[in-house]
Design an enzyme around this catalytic site. Structure first.
Site, PDB file in Angstrom:
ATOM      1  N   ALA A   1      52.983   7.447  52.903  1.00  0.00           N
ATOM      2  CA  ALA A   1      52.634   6.178  53.539  1.00  0.00           C
ATOM      3  C   ALA A   1      51.452   5.569  52.795  1.00  0.00           C
ATOM      4  CB  ALA A   1      52.289   6.407  55.001  1.00  0.00           C
TER       5      ALA A   1
ATOM      6  N   GLY B   1      55.100  10.728  53.955  1.00  0.00           N
ATOM      7  CA  GLY B   1      56.196   9.851  54.350  1.00  0.00           C
ATOM      8  C   GLY B   1      57.317   9.828  53.327  1.00  0.00           C
TER       9      GLY B   1
ATOM     10  N   GLU C   1      59.392  12.784  54.103  1.00  0.00           N
ATOM     11  CA  GLU C   1      60.136  12.473  55.326  1.00  0.00           C
ATOM     12  C   GLU C   1      61.301  11.536  55.030  1.00  0.00           C
ATOM     13  OE1 GLU C   1      57.592  12.286  59.069  1.00  0.00           O
ATOM     14  OE2 GLU C   1      56.135  11.827  57.500  1.00  0.00           O
TER      15      GLU C   1
ATOM     16  N   GLU D   1      49.500  15.678  54.986  1.00  0.00           N
ATOM     17  CA  GLU D   1      48.738  14.915  55.980  1.00  0.00           C
ATOM     18  C   GLU D   1      47.564  15.695  56.568  1.00  0.00           C
ATOM     19  OE1 GLU D   1      52.955  13.169  56.278  1.00  0.00           O
ATOM     20  OE2 GLU D   1      52.030  15.068  55.733  1.00  0.00           O
TER      21      GLU D   1
END
Length: 173
Positions: free
Chosen positions: A71, A114, A117, A137
């Site tokens: 992200a 992300g 993911e 993270e």
């Protein structure tokens, strides 16, 4: 040309019969960090390919250096929990997992946070020799927020998933 409508993606139909949708994340200066604009474009591109009867499968890829490095932290860093919660932050990130046509993640380089993911939301992952998967993270004081803990556990098993999420360590292909 289809790619002209996107700022953060390169989109085309490829293959001998032009029946494979190819979506390439294209934010090289940010290692394909998943900003809100990129994710909105990705949803739009996926919806168009899903609606196109000529497209039989979709390939989602990045660059040789990064599939997606996660992200966009710069975009997120000043948001409070309440702002994220009330604005539906990450809403729609799961579009990849709801597309009915098969989606193949072609991963080389970093697929972190992300990005990892996003790859796991695809139906198949093809990983190149330089692919690096991770959920770092924890190093920022948070945990995966788009279903990563559940998908990672199903993909690699509880023990390795726990190690990756709790240490931030990466694994190769």
């Amino acid at each position: 040309r289809a790619g002209a409508a996107f700022e953060y993606l390169l989109v085309q139909k490829t293959g001998t019969q032009k029946n494979v949708g190819l979506i390439q994340l294209n934010r090289p200066q940010a290692l394909n960090a998943l900003c809100e604009g990129l994710m909105a474009e990705l949803r739009r591109a996926l919806e168009a390919m899903e609606a196109d009867p000529a497209v039989g499968a979709i390939v989602l890829t990045g660059s040789q250096k990064a599939f997606a490095a996660g992200a966009d932290i710069k975009e997120m860093q000043n948001k409070t929990f309440q702002e994220c919660y009330n604005s539906g932050f990450l809403a729609g990130w799961d579009k990849v997992s709801t597309v009915r046509k098969p989606i193949i993640a072609a991963v080389n380089g970093y697929a972190l946070g992300g990005g990892c993911e996003l790859a796991m939301m695809c139906d198949i992952i093809y990983a190149g020799e330089k692919a690096q998967f991770g959920q770092p993270e924890i190093l920022l004081g948070t945990i995966p927020g788009a279903g990563g803990t559940q998908r990672l556990t199903r993909a690699v098993g509880k023990s390795l998933a726990m190690e990756m999420v709790l240490t931030g360590d990466r694994i190769s292909a």
